[in-house]
Design a protein around this motif. Structure first.
Motif, PDB file in Angstrom:
ATOM      1  N   LEU A 250       0.165  -1.326   0.076  1.00  0.00           N
ATOM      2  CA  LEU A 250       0.126  -0.039  -0.115  1.00  0.00           C
ATOM      3  C   LEU A 250       0.725   1.224  -0.136  1.00  0.00           C
ATOM      4  CD1 LEU A 250      -3.117  -0.413   2.106  1.00  0.00           C
ATOM      5  CD2 LEU A 250      -3.031  -0.066   0.226  1.00  0.00           C
ATOM      6  N   PRO A 251       1.920   0.925   0.731  1.00  0.00           N
ATOM      7  CA  PRO A 251       2.301   2.396   0.709  1.00  0.00           C
ATOM      8  C   PRO A 251       3.865   2.808  -0.855  1.00  0.00           C
ATOM      9  CG  PRO A 251       3.240   1.766   3.182  1.00  0.00           C
ATOM     10  CD  PRO A 251       2.523   0.295   1.734  1.00  0.00           C
ATOM     11  N   THR A 252       3.379   2.247  -1.373  1.00  0.00           N
ATOM     12  CA  THR A 252       4.182   1.730  -2.719  1.00  0.00           C
ATOM     13  C   THR A 252       3.783   2.807  -3.329  1.00  0.00           C
ATOM     14  OG1 THR A 252       3.317   0.773  -3.721  1.00  0.00           O
ATOM     15  CG2 THR A 252       5.279   0.352  -2.867  1.00  0.00           C
ATOM     16  N   ALA A 253       2.271   3.532  -3.228  1.00  0.00           N
ATOM     17  CA  ALA A 253       1.593   4.769  -3.625  1.00  0.00           C
ATOM     18  C   ALA A 253       1.544   5.713  -3.578  1.00  0.00           C
ATOM     19  CB  ALA A 253      -0.964   3.893  -2.903  1.00  0.00           C
ATOM     20  N   TYR A 254       2.157   5.915  -2.492  1.00  0.00           N
ATOM     21  CA  TYR A 254       2.568   7.315  -2.077  1.00  0.00           C
ATOM     22  C   TYR A 254       3.967   7.492  -3.066  1.00  0.00           C
ATOM     23  CZ  TYR A 254       6.462   9.811   0.193  1.00  0.00           C
ATOM     24  OH  TYR A 254       7.769  10.909   0.825  1.00  0.00           O
ATOM     25  N   LEU A 255       4.156   6.841  -3.970  1.00  0.00           N
ATOM     26  CA  LEU A 255       5.970   7.333  -4.521  1.00  0.00           C
ATOM     27  C   LEU A 255       5.346   7.777  -5.748  1.00  0.00           C
ATOM     28  CD1 LEU A 255       7.993   3.917  -5.446  1.00  0.00           C
ATOM     29  CD2 LEU A 255       8.660   5.759  -3.652  1.00  0.00           C
ATOM     30  N   ALA A 256       3.854   7.909  -6.036  1.00  0.00           N
ATOM     31  CA  ALA A 256       3.803   8.462  -7.730  1.00  0.00           C
ATOM     32  C   ALA A 256       3.787  10.342  -6.535  1.00  0.00           C
ATOM     33  CB  ALA A 256       2.427   8.276  -7.608  1.00  0.00           C
ATOM     34  N   ALA A 257       3.060  10.284  -5.407  1.00  0.00           N
ATOM     35  CA  ALA A 257       3.156  12.074  -5.307  1.00  0.00           C
ATOM     36  C   ALA A 257       4.275  11.943  -4.765  1.00  0.00           C
ATOM     37  CB  ALA A 257       2.378  12.001  -4.009  1.00  0.00           C
ATOM     38  N   HIS A 258       4.884  11.539  -4.573  1.00  0.00           N
ATOM     39  CA  HIS A 258       6.719  12.227  -4.035  1.00  0.00           C
ATOM     40  C   HIS A 258       7.623  12.446  -5.177  1.00  0.00           C
ATOM     41  CE1 HIS A 258      10.593  11.849  -1.633  1.00  0.00           C
ATOM     42  NE2 HIS A 258      10.918  11.364  -2.466  1.00  0.00           N
ATOM     43  N   VAL A 259       7.620  11.404  -6.218  1.00  0.00           N
ATOM     44  CA  VAL A 259       8.154  11.490  -7.495  1.00  0.00           C
ATOM     45  C   VAL A 259       7.634  13.577  -7.954  1.00  0.00           C
ATOM     46  CG1 VAL A 259       8.325  11.262  -9.919  1.00  0.00           C
ATOM     47  CG2 VAL A 259       9.023   9.093  -7.859  1.00  0.00           C
ATOM     48  N   THR A 260       6.423  13.409  -8.391  1.00  0.00           N
ATOM     49  CA  THR A 260       5.700  14.461  -9.006  1.00  0.00           C
ATOM     50  C   THR A 260       6.111  15.708  -7.958  1.00  0.00           C
ATOM     51  OG1 THR A 260       4.214  13.250  -9.575  1.00  0.00           O
ATOM     52  CG2 THR A 260       3.465  15.543  -9.596  1.00  0.00           C
ATOM     53  N   THR A 261       6.118  16.057  -6.424  1.00  0.00           N
ATOM     54  CA  THR A 261       6.570  16.630  -5.842  1.00  0.00           C
ATOM     55  C   THR A 261       8.184  16.899  -6.286  1.00  0.00           C
ATOM     56  OG1 THR A 261       5.087  15.862  -4.461  1.00  0.00           O
ATOM     57  CG2 THR A 261       6.343  17.766  -3.425  1.00  0.00           C
ATOM     58  N   TRP A 262       8.550  15.758  -6.223  1.00  0.00           N
ATOM     59  CA  TRP A 262       9.896  15.819  -6.309  1.00  0.00           C
ATOM     60  C   TRP A 262      10.715  16.632  -7.444  1.00  0.00           C
ATOM     61  CZ3 TRP A 262      13.294  13.175 -10.051  1.00  0.00           C
ATOM     62  CH2 TRP A 262      14.294  13.612 -10.438  1.00  0.00           C
ATOM     63  N   ARG A 263       9.522  16.670  -8.751  1.00  0.00           N
ATOM     64  CA  ARG A 263       9.688  16.679  -9.818  1.00  0.00           C
ATOM     65  C   ARG A 263       9.479  18.442  -9.779  1.00  0.00           C
ATOM     66  NH1 ARG A 263       7.722  12.477 -13.735  1.00  0.00           N
ATOM     67  NH2 ARG A 263       9.017  10.955 -13.992  1.00  0.00           N
ATOM     68  N   ARG A 264       8.831  18.461  -9.562  1.00  0.00           N
ATOM     69  CA  ARG A 264       8.883  19.912  -8.845  1.00  0.00           C
ATOM     70  C   ARG A 264       8.979  20.649  -8.397  1.00  0.00           C
ATOM     71  NH1 ARG A 264       3.465  21.092  -5.664  1.00  0.00           N
ATOM     72  NH2 ARG A 264       3.333  22.583  -6.162  1.00  0.00           N
ATOM     73  N   MET A 265       9.627  20.615  -7.699  1.00  0.00           N
ATOM     74  CA  MET A 265      11.310  21.103  -6.579  1.00  0.00           C
ATOM     75  C   MET A 265      12.348  21.292  -7.141  1.00  0.00           C
ATOM     76  SD  MET A 265      12.755  19.421  -3.023  1.00  0.00           S
ATOM     77  CE  MET A 265      14.576  18.673  -3.732  1.00  0.00           C
ATOM     78  N   VAL A 266      12.890  20.881  -8.296  1.00  0.00           N
ATOM     79  CA  VAL A 266      13.943  21.065  -9.156  1.00  0.00           C
ATOM     80  C   VAL A 266      13.408  21.441  -9.967  1.00  0.00           C
ATOM     81  CG1 VAL A 266      15.180  19.572 -11.009  1.00  0.00           C
ATOM     82  CG2 VAL A 266      14.601  18.178  -8.581  1.00  0.00           C
ATOM     83  N   ARG A 267      12.606  21.706 -11.078  1.00  0.00           N
ATOM     84  CA  ARG A 267      11.669  22.799 -11.768  1.00  0.00           C
ATOM     85  C   ARG A 267      11.785  24.170 -11.185  1.00  0.00           C
ATOM     86  NH1 ARG A 267       8.235  20.080 -13.768  1.00  0.00           N
ATOM     87  NH2 ARG A 267       6.186  21.180 -12.635  1.00  0.00           N
ATOM     88  N   ILE A 268      11.616  24.584  -9.554  1.00  0.00           N
ATOM     89  CA  ILE A 268      11.659  25.671  -8.734  1.00  0.00           C
ATOM     90  C   ILE A 268      13.035  25.992  -8.315  1.00  0.00           C
ATOM     91  CG2 ILE A 268      10.921  26.638  -7.388  1.00  0.00           C
ATOM     92  CD1 ILE A 268       8.012  24.950  -7.096  1.00  0.00           C
ATOM     93  N   GLY A 269      13.013  25.050  -7.783  1.00  0.00           N
ATOM     94  CA  GLY A 269      15.178  25.447  -7.810  1.00  0.00           C
ATOM     95  C   GLY A 269      15.138  26.178  -6.829  1.00  0.00           C
ATOM     96  N   SER A 270      14.803  27.085  -6.549  1.00  0.00           N
ATOM     97  CA  SER A 270      15.126  27.993  -5.505  1.00  0.00           C
ATOM     98  C   SER A 270      14.280  29.421  -4.982  1.00  0.00           C
ATOM     99  CB  SER A 270      16.530  29.025  -5.910  1.00  0.00           C
ATOM    100  OG  SER A 270      16.357  29.813  -6.351  1.00  0.00           O
ATOM    101  N   GLY A 271      14.055  29.749  -3.761  1.00  0.00           N
ATOM    102  CA  GLY A 271      13.268  30.980  -3.747  1.00  0.00           C
ATOM    103  C   GLY A 271      11.925  30.320  -2.551  1.00  0.00           C
ATOM    104  N   ARG A 272      11.060  31.346  -2.914  1.00  0.00           N
ATOM    105  CA  ARG A 272       9.907  30.861  -1.836  1.00  0.00           C
ATOM    106  C   ARG A 272       9.107  30.721  -2.252  1.00  0.00           C
ATOM    107  NH1 ARG A 272      11.241  36.537  -0.326  1.00  0.00           N
ATOM    108  NH2 ARG A 272      11.592  36.464   2.503  1.00  0.00           N
ATOM    109  N   ALA A 273       8.544  30.053  -3.484  1.00  0.00           N
ATOM    110  CA  ALA A 273       7.716  28.991  -4.237  1.00  0.00           C
ATOM    111  C   ALA A 273       8.634  27.716  -3.558  1.00  0.00           C
ATOM    112  CB  ALA A 273       8.353  28.957  -5.728  1.00  0.00           C
ATOM    113  N   LEU A 274       9.373  27.343  -3.217  1.00  0.00           N
ATOM    114  CA  LEU A 274       9.627  25.851  -1.961  1.00  0.00           C
ATOM    115  C   LEU A 274       8.683  25.735  -1.253  1.00  0.00           C
ATOM    116  CD1 LEU A 274      13.502  25.932  -2.685  1.00  0.00           C
ATOM    117  CD2 LEU A 274      11.550  24.480  -4.474  1.00  0.00           C
TER     118      LEU A 274
END
Length: 298
Positions: A250-274
């Motif tokens: 069941l916890p593997t369902a968390y991975l989709a949300a986690h990876v999506t959030t990670w991709r957004r984090m890398v795309r933003i990179g810096s600043g208050r948007a994080l």
């Protein structure tokens, strides 16, 4: 319309300092420990309530301590990218914050004393360590968070200690299955610390706060964030060895949300948007906790 100003040392000011939105980090490992005990037919409500209350009070205590000592050390200033801190904003005076810390520490200790009937000196030692390290994290001559030890402390005090301690006061013993559950919880909670440190890396470097992200760099910090979430799910797979397939999968369902959030984090990179990534990470962590606890109960 602008927000109503916060009066100095008001209840609203202390609520802001307590950072109630972070309490999920304390609740998730206790809930996992409760679910593991329930899966073994050992769950008990009195111990569950006391463990949860102690964890939540210690989280608030740690938040207040961090607010005060980050301000005193100059880490929190007008250029802070994260959510505003009470002392740095002048909402709470240092004297009032010290008194609030004393009250919260005493309250947590009294709740912890209620657990002593379910164990001996070992629980007293465990509770004392929780209090001591809440202070050592940012206070004292060698604040551990300023020297790259924050992530290890999260693994211990948001993983092994709450999961193992919660299970112990119900079972009056331990089981090897505490290790994968505690490790998974610690890694998931550490994603919160990692995104905080990723956002604050430039500010931390200026103030001498040598977090892992500062030491290793932004790219390594983002990979640590990604693999902390993946590692949590991999640890859950070990629960299949006890036949707990729901808890393993069941916890593997968390991975989709986690990876999506990670991709957004890398795309933003810096600043208050994080800060949006911080909120998403908190939601992801709560999702993981629910899935793991549900899996253990099933």
């Amino acid at each position: 319309m602008s927000a109503k100003p916060i009066r100095i040392n008001s209840l609203r000011a202390f609520f802001a300092a307590a950072r109630f939105r972070t309490l999920a980090a304390a609740a998730v490992p206790v809930a996992a420990g409760c679910a593991l005990a329930a899966a073994d037919g050992l769950f008990a409500w009195p111990q569950a309530v006391l463990c949860m209350a102690f964890a939540l009070l210690m989280q608030v205590d740690a938040n207040l301590i961090n607010d005060l000592y980050d301000f005193l050390k100059g880490s929190d200033d007008g250029e802070r990218l994260g959510p505003p801190r009470a002392c740095a904003m002048g909402w709470v005076t240092t004297g009032a914050m010290r008194r609030a810390i004393a009250v919260t520490t005493v309250a947590a200790s009294l709740v912890g004393c209620g657990l002593l009937r379910y164990g001996g000196w070992e629980l007293l030692l465990l509770g004392a360590l929780c209090v001591v390290f809440a202070f050592l994290y940012t206070a004292g001559p060698f604040p551990l968070a300023y020297h790259g030890w924050g992530d290890l402390l999260v693994l211990l005090f948001f993983g092994l200690v709450p999961v193992g301690g919660t299970y112990y006061v119900m079972a009056h013993g331990l089981t090897r299955w505490i290790l994968p559950v505690a490790g998974a919880c610690g890694l998931v909670v550490d994603t919160l610390l990692l995104v905080n440190n990723y956002r604050d890396r430039a500010e931390d470097a200026r103030s001498g706060k040598r977090t892992l992200v500062v030491r290793l760099g932004a790219a390594a910090g983002s990979r640590l964030y990604l693999w902390a979430g993946i590692g949590a799910c991999l640890l859950c797979l070990a629960l299949a060895l006890r036949g707990a397939w729901f808890a393993a999968l069941l916890p593997t369902a968390y991975l989709a949300a986690h990876v999506t959030t990670w991709r957004r984090m890398v795309r933003i990179g810096s600043g208050r948007a994080l800060n949006g990534i911080l909120a998403a990470t908190s939601r992801n962590m709560l999702l993981f906790g629910v899935l793991l606890a549900l899996g253990l109960l099933l």
